[in-house]
Motif scaffolding. Structure first.
Motif, PDB file in Angstrom:
ATOM      1  N   ILE A 200      22.280  37.360  49.894  1.00  0.00           N
ATOM      2  CA  ILE A 200      23.594  36.463  49.753  1.00  0.00           C
ATOM      3  C   ILE A 200      22.905  36.092  48.247  1.00  0.00           C
ATOM      4  O   ILE A 200      21.991  35.451  48.488  1.00  0.00           O
ATOM      5  CB  ILE A 200      24.182  35.648  50.820  1.00  0.00           C
ATOM      6  CG1 ILE A 200      24.339  36.341  52.339  1.00  0.00           C
ATOM      7  CG2 ILE A 200      25.311  34.856  50.088  1.00  0.00           C
ATOM      8  CD1 ILE A 200      24.338  35.270  53.024  1.00  0.00           C
ATOM      9  N   GLN A 201      23.778  36.759  47.288  1.00  0.00           N
ATOM     10  CA  GLN A 201      23.139  36.310  45.785  1.00  0.00           C
ATOM     11  C   GLN A 201      24.486  34.974  45.464  1.00  0.00           C
ATOM     12  O   GLN A 201      25.800  35.654  45.730  1.00  0.00           O
ATOM     13  CB  GLN A 201      23.415  37.711  44.795  1.00  0.00           C
ATOM     14  CG  GLN A 201      22.424  38.447  45.429  1.00  0.00           C
ATOM     15  CD  GLN A 201      22.637  39.670  44.262  1.00  0.00           C
ATOM     16  OE1 GLN A 201      23.759  40.418  44.498  1.00  0.00           O
ATOM     17  NE2 GLN A 201      21.346  40.256  44.036  1.00  0.00           N
ATOM     18  N   THR A 202      23.992  34.661  44.166  1.00  0.00           N
ATOM     19  CA  THR A 202      24.930  33.542  44.371  1.00  0.00           C
ATOM     20  C   THR A 202      25.871  34.020  42.678  1.00  0.00           C
ATOM     21  O   THR A 202      24.401  34.083  42.095  1.00  0.00           O
ATOM     22  CB  THR A 202      24.411  32.258  43.734  1.00  0.00           C
ATOM     23  OG1 THR A 202      23.954  31.572  45.172  1.00  0.00           O
ATOM     24  CG2 THR A 202      25.192  30.452  43.428  1.00  0.00           C
ATOM     25  N   HIS A 203      26.775  33.797  42.552  1.00  0.00           N
ATOM     26  CA  HIS A 203      26.945  34.239  41.189  1.00  0.00           C
ATOM     27  C   HIS A 203      27.784  32.893  40.617  1.00  0.00           C
ATOM     28  O   HIS A 203      28.995  32.214  40.841  1.00  0.00           O
ATOM     29  CB  HIS A 203      28.422  35.175  41.211  1.00  0.00           C
ATOM     30  CG  HIS A 203      27.421  36.631  41.868  1.00  0.00           C
ATOM     31  ND1 HIS A 203      27.073  37.460  40.889  1.00  0.00           N
ATOM     32  CD2 HIS A 203      27.553  37.185  43.055  1.00  0.00           C
ATOM     33  CE1 HIS A 203      27.105  38.440  41.782  1.00  0.00           C
ATOM     34  NE2 HIS A 203      27.174  37.880  43.082  1.00  0.00           N
ATOM     35  N   ARG A 204      27.072  32.114  39.733  1.00  0.00           N
ATOM     36  CA  ARG A 204      27.845  30.868  39.303  1.00  0.00           C
ATOM     37  C   ARG A 204      29.114  30.719  38.603  1.00  0.00           C
ATOM     38  O   ARG A 204      29.406  31.995  37.411  1.00  0.00           O
ATOM     39  CB  ARG A 204      27.061  29.864  38.028  1.00  0.00           C
ATOM     40  CG  ARG A 204      25.253  29.926  39.264  1.00  0.00           C
ATOM     41  CD  ARG A 204      24.356  28.914  37.777  1.00  0.00           C
ATOM     42  NE  ARG A 204      23.318  28.640  38.455  1.00  0.00           N
ATOM     43  CZ  ARG A 204      23.059  27.410  38.744  1.00  0.00           C
ATOM     44  NH1 ARG A 204      24.036  27.191  39.477  1.00  0.00           N
ATOM     45  NH2 ARG A 204      21.916  27.164  39.819  1.00  0.00           N
ATOM     46  N   GLY A 205      29.722  29.923  39.524  1.00  0.00           N
ATOM     47  CA  GLY A 205      30.947  30.642  38.774  1.00  0.00           C
ATOM     48  C   GLY A 205      32.329  30.817  39.444  1.00  0.00           C
ATOM     49  O   GLY A 205      33.548  30.804  39.328  1.00  0.00           O
ATOM     50  N   LEU A 206      31.840  32.314  40.028  1.00  0.00           N
ATOM     51  CA  LEU A 206      32.422  33.030  40.438  1.00  0.00           C
ATOM     52  C   LEU A 206      32.586  32.923  42.021  1.00  0.00           C
ATOM     53  O   LEU A 206      33.546  33.069  42.712  1.00  0.00           O
ATOM     54  CB  LEU A 206      32.216  34.475  40.147  1.00  0.00           C
ATOM     55  CG  LEU A 206      31.549  34.781  38.667  1.00  0.00           C
ATOM     56  CD1 LEU A 206      30.889  35.543  37.986  1.00  0.00           C
ATOM     57  CD2 LEU A 206      33.445  34.295  38.646  1.00  0.00           C
ATOM     58  N   GLY A 207      31.369  33.521  42.633  1.00  0.00           N
ATOM     59  CA  GLY A 207      31.265  32.789  44.624  1.00  0.00           C
ATOM     60  C   GLY A 207      29.881  33.613  45.082  1.00  0.00           C
ATOM     61  O   GLY A 207      28.550  33.460  44.220  1.00  0.00           O
ATOM     62  N   TYR A 208      30.035  34.566  45.820  1.00  0.00           N
ATOM     63  CA  TYR A 208      28.823  34.830  46.092  1.00  0.00           C
ATOM     64  C   TYR A 208      28.773  36.460  46.446  1.00  0.00           C
ATOM     65  O   TYR A 208      29.825  37.209  46.861  1.00  0.00           O
ATOM     66  CB  TYR A 208      28.382  33.989  47.565  1.00  0.00           C
ATOM     67  CG  TYR A 208      28.426  32.858  47.792  1.00  0.00           C
ATOM     68  CD1 TYR A 208      27.274  32.707  47.035  1.00  0.00           C
ATOM     69  CD2 TYR A 208      29.380  31.858  47.365  1.00  0.00           C
ATOM     70  CE1 TYR A 208      26.557  30.975  47.978  1.00  0.00           C
ATOM     71  CE2 TYR A 208      29.330  30.613  47.974  1.00  0.00           C
ATOM     72  CZ  TYR A 208      28.230  29.907  47.378  1.00  0.00           C
ATOM     73  OH  TYR A 208      27.297  28.473  47.661  1.00  0.00           O
ATOM     74  N   SER A 209      28.334  37.054  47.099  1.00  0.00           N
ATOM     75  CA  SER A 209      28.077  38.903  47.304  1.00  0.00           C
ATOM     76  C   SER A 209      26.965  39.078  47.530  1.00  0.00           C
ATOM     77  O   SER A 209      25.805  38.874  47.964  1.00  0.00           O
ATOM     78  CB  SER A 209      28.063  39.516  45.978  1.00  0.00           C
ATOM     79  OG  SER A 209      27.105  39.142  45.106  1.00  0.00           O
ATOM     80  N   LEU A 210      27.061  39.846  49.015  1.00  0.00           N
ATOM     81  CA  LEU A 210      26.246  40.191  49.333  1.00  0.00           C
ATOM     82  C   LEU A 210      25.018  41.225  48.766  1.00  0.00           C
ATOM     83  O   LEU A 210      25.865  42.145  47.815  1.00  0.00           O
ATOM     84  CB  LEU A 210      26.467  41.528  50.660  1.00  0.00           C
ATOM     85  CG  LEU A 210      25.426  41.490  51.959  1.00  0.00           C
ATOM     86  CD1 LEU A 210      24.644  40.479  52.308  1.00  0.00           C
ATOM     87  CD2 LEU A 210      26.175  42.330  52.818  1.00  0.00           C
TER      88      LEU A 210
END
Length: 214
Positions: A200-210
């Protein structure tokens, strides 16, 4: 799940082995009918994928041998195009029949249906059974909570897309949830501890994605 693939085309074996291993299956390969029978008797095979025309012993003979001696599912592969051939294969006990050429993804889908595993998803070394609400890492039960399974399911359905905390709250906790949105971060942290930090990746200020499939 153990899958036996028997075909005298070595390139075909390599391609199918790669696809099925990526889906999390253990794959045994045979280049002729005799090897296929030896593997069937020495290993616990859940599904045998057999080419019709093989040296030493035909796929049809192997199919009959397998069906006489167990509950293993059999899927026949063939370049034959006659409907009578398909009927013959089914009469001899084959559970399904796929004509060459075919897309490997189609074969995998047919195989999963035979194994009743359409609900299984593989992500790296993680296998998730969304129907059974259970997940495994290297075949070990991860003991995910219901909320963790729901969260993972949401990521799978939206694979490759960035989901904000609000997106995840609506999809997993429900539109009427009035708690702190930081609960998403807490659950993702716990989920990462179980399935691995890199899925699970973190995208700062945006959210998360697989992660996307490679």
């Amino acid at each position: 799940m153990n899958i036996l693939i028997a075909d005298d085309e070595k390139d075909m074996l390599k391609i199918l082995q790669a696809y099925f291993k990526k889906e999390g299956y253990t794959v045994f390969l045979a280049e002729d009918g005799e090897q296929a029978i030896e593997i069937f008797y020495s290993e616990k095979i859940d599904l045998a994928i057999l080419d019709w025309m093989m040296p030493f012993n035909s796929g049809m003979n192997v199919c009959k041998e397998i069906k006489k001696n167990g509950e293993t599912k059999v899927l026949m592969l063939t370049a034959k195009s006659e409907d009578e051939d398909e009927l013959l294969a089914l009469k001899q006990g084959a559970d399904d029949y796929v004509r060459k050429p075919f897309h490997p993804g189609v074969l995998i889908t047919r195989a999963k249906k035979l194994l009743k595993e359409e609900h299984l998803i593989v992500i790296g070394n993680i296998k998730v059974d969304f129907k059974g609400k259970i997940a495994f890492k290297n075949e070990e039960n991860l003991n995910l909570t219901k909320k963790e399974i729901d969260l993972l399911s949401c990521f799978v359905r939206n694979r490759g897309n960035i989901l904000s905390r609000e997106d995840l709250l609506v999809n997993v906790w429900g539109i009427d949830y009035d708690g702190d949105d930081r609960t998403v971060d807490t659950h993702i942290r716990r989920l990462r501890e179980k399935i691995g930090e890199d899925l699970i990746q973190t995208h700062r200020g945006l959210g998360y994605s697989l992660i996307k499939e490679k």
